[in-house]
Design a protein around this motif. Structure first.
Motif, short mmCIF file in Angstrom:
data_model
loop_
_atom_site.label_atom_id
_atom_site.label_comp_id
_atom_site.label_asym_id
_atom_site.label_seq_id
_atom_site.Cartn_x
_atom_site.Cartn_y
_atom_site.Cartn_z
N MET A 1 -87.50 101.57 34.23
CA MET A 1 -86.93 100.27 33.74
C MET A 1 -85.87 100.32 33.08
O MET A 1 -85.85 100.68 31.93
N PRO A 2 -84.87 99.43 32.87
CA PRO A 2 -83.34 99.79 32.46
C PRO A 2 -84.24 99.07 30.28
O PRO A 2 -84.82 98.10 29.95
N THR A 3 -83.51 99.38 29.60
CA THR A 3 -84.19 99.44 28.20
C THR A 3 -83.29 99.07 26.72
O THR A 3 -81.84 100.34 27.62
N GLU A 4 -82.69 98.55 26.36
CA GLU A 4 -81.62 98.40 25.04
C GLU A 4 -82.55 98.27 23.87
O GLU A 4 -83.92 97.49 23.53
N VAL A 5 -81.86 99.10 23.15
CA VAL A 5 -81.94 98.68 21.45
C VAL A 5 -81.05 98.40 20.32
O VAL A 5 -80.06 98.49 20.51
N ARG A 6 -81.25 96.83 19.93
CA ARG A 6 -79.99 96.17 19.38
C ARG A 6 -80.91 95.09 18.57
O ARG A 6 -81.58 95.12 17.85
N ASP A 19 -86.28 95.22 30.67
CA ASP A 19 -85.99 94.83 32.09
C ASP A 19 -85.31 93.07 31.39
O ASP A 19 -85.74 91.94 31.80
N GLY A 20 -84.24 93.17 29.96
CA GLY A 20 -84.23 92.30 29.27
C GLY A 20 -84.84 91.19 28.97
O GLY A 20 -85.17 90.65 27.95
N GLU A 21 -86.68 91.52 28.85
CA GLU A 21 -87.60 90.67 27.39
C GLU A 21 -87.55 91.91 26.56
O GLU A 21 -87.68 92.72 26.64
N VAL A 22 -88.20 90.97 25.36
CA VAL A 22 -88.25 91.36 24.01
C VAL A 22 -89.42 92.35 24.12
O VAL A 22 -90.57 91.43 24.48
N ALA A 23 -89.25 93.41 23.90
CA ALA A 23 -91.12 93.83 24.12
C ALA A 23 -91.29 94.68 22.91
O ALA A 23 -93.00 94.29 22.71
N GLY A 24 -90.61 94.32 21.69
CA GLY A 24 -90.65 94.83 20.56
C GLY A 24 -90.18 94.71 19.23
O GLY A 24 -88.98 94.58 20.40
N TYR A 25 -89.76 94.84 18.07
CA TYR A 25 -88.50 94.48 16.97
C TYR A 25 -89.47 95.81 16.12
O TYR A 25 -90.52 95.66 15.40
N THR A 26 -88.46 95.27 15.20
CA THR A 26 -88.54 96.86 14.21
C THR A 26 -88.19 95.80 12.79
O THR A 26 -87.40 95.62 12.78
N GLU A 27 -88.68 94.96 11.99
CA GLU A 27 -88.37 93.69 11.25
C GLU A 27 -87.81 94.77 9.37
O GLU A 27 -88.45 95.92 8.96
N TYR A 28 -86.82 94.45 9.14
CA TYR A 28 -86.17 94.78 8.03
C TYR A 28 -85.83 94.65 7.06
O TYR A 28 -85.59 92.87 7.33
N GLN A 29 -85.77 94.48 6.18
CA GLN A 29 -84.52 94.08 4.51
C GLN A 29 -83.47 95.10 4.12
O GLN A 29 -83.88 95.32 3.46
N ASP A 30 -82.09 94.09 4.37
CA ASP A 30 -81.96 95.34 3.48
C ASP A 30 -81.07 95.77 2.13
O ASP A 30 -81.17 93.67 1.87
N THR A 31 -81.21 96.68 1.38
CA THR A 31 -80.53 96.28 -0.23
C THR A 31 -79.16 96.82 0.16
O THR A 31 -77.94 97.28 0.74
N VAL A 32 -78.34 96.78 -1.10
CA VAL A 32 -76.80 97.57 -1.38
C VAL A 32 -77.29 98.55 -0.66
O VAL A 32 -76.04 99.04 0.18
N GLY A 33 -77.92 100.26 -0.46
CA GLY A 33 -77.44 101.58 -0.05
C GLY A 33 -78.66 101.85 1.16
O GLY A 33 -78.61 102.76 1.09
N GLU A 34 -79.60 100.85 0.82
CA GLU A 34 -80.90 101.02 1.70
C GLU A 34 -81.16 100.18 2.31
O GLU A 34 -81.54 98.79 2.62
N ARG A 35 -82.01 99.94 3.97
CA ARG A 35 -82.50 99.23 4.93
C ARG A 35 -84.17 100.03 5.18
O ARG A 35 -84.35 101.01 5.16
N ARG A 45 -98.82 94.87 26.10
CA ARG A 45 -98.62 95.02 27.52
C ARG A 45 -97.31 96.59 27.48
O ARG A 45 -97.82 96.89 28.97
N PHE A 46 -96.97 96.83 26.46
CA PHE A 46 -96.67 97.95 26.80
C PHE A 46 -96.96 99.43 26.06
O PHE A 46 -96.17 100.51 25.42
N ASP A 47 -98.08 99.30 25.85
CA ASP A 47 -98.30 100.41 24.34
C ASP A 47 -98.23 101.34 25.42
O ASP A 47 -98.83 102.10 26.48
N GLY A 48 -98.44 102.90 24.67
CA GLY A 48 -98.34 103.91 25.17
C GLY A 48 -97.48 104.82 26.40
O GLY A 48 -97.53 105.67 26.79
N GLN A 49 -96.49 103.87 25.84
CA GLN A 49 -95.07 104.55 27.53
C GLN A 49 -94.11 104.91 26.24
O GLN A 49 -92.95 104.75 27.08
N TYR A 51 -92.32 103.47 23.85
CA TYR A 51 -91.30 102.26 23.35
C TYR A 51 -90.57 102.39 22.22
O TYR A 51 -89.61 101.93 21.23
N ALA A 52 -92.59 102.12 21.11
CA ALA A 52 -92.07 102.21 19.81
C ALA A 52 -91.31 103.29 19.37
O ALA A 52 -90.31 103.34 18.20
#
Length: 103
Positions: A1-6, A19-35, A45-49, A51-52
């Motif tokens: 299955m095609p995957t993309e991280v954006r 396959d075009g469906e959001v399967a996960g995410y990692t939230e962030y907060q930017d500072t001056v020099g770090e994320r 549904r996508f655990d253990g494959q 993707y994380a």
């Protein structure tokens, strides 16, 4: 299955799509020099494959390309960095000590 991280800048998170469906995410907060990565979630549904891992790797690689350091506040991102020493240099020394990461 095609995957993309954006980077979904509007929601301040990196998303992994399968396959075009959001399967996960990692939230962030930017500072001056770090994320600061604050929360990571993958649809059960996508655990253990792997993707994380793909998601966090893509997010850290993009963060590095932007010239930012990483603050792994999220346990998933911290574990990823702990097990892949090539990413440790992205974490500032002061944060390594506070997070129990090697210097």
């Amino acid at each position: 299955m095609p995957t993309e991280v954006r980077n979904n800048i509007a929601l301040a998170r990196f998303e992994i799509t399968i396959d075009g469906e959001v399967a996960g995410y990692t939230e962030y907060q930017d500072t001056v020099g770090e994320r600061a990565f604050v929360h990571t979630e993958v649809d059960p549904r996508f655990d253990g494959q792997g993707y994380a891992r793909t998601l966090v790797e893509g997010a850290l690689d993009a963060t590095h390309r932007e010239g930012l350091g990483a603050l792994p506040m999220c346990r998933v991102v911290q574990h990823f960095i702990e097990t892949r020493p090539q990413y440790l240099s992205m974490v500032p020394h002061w944060a390594r000590d506070r997070l129990g990461l090697p210097q």
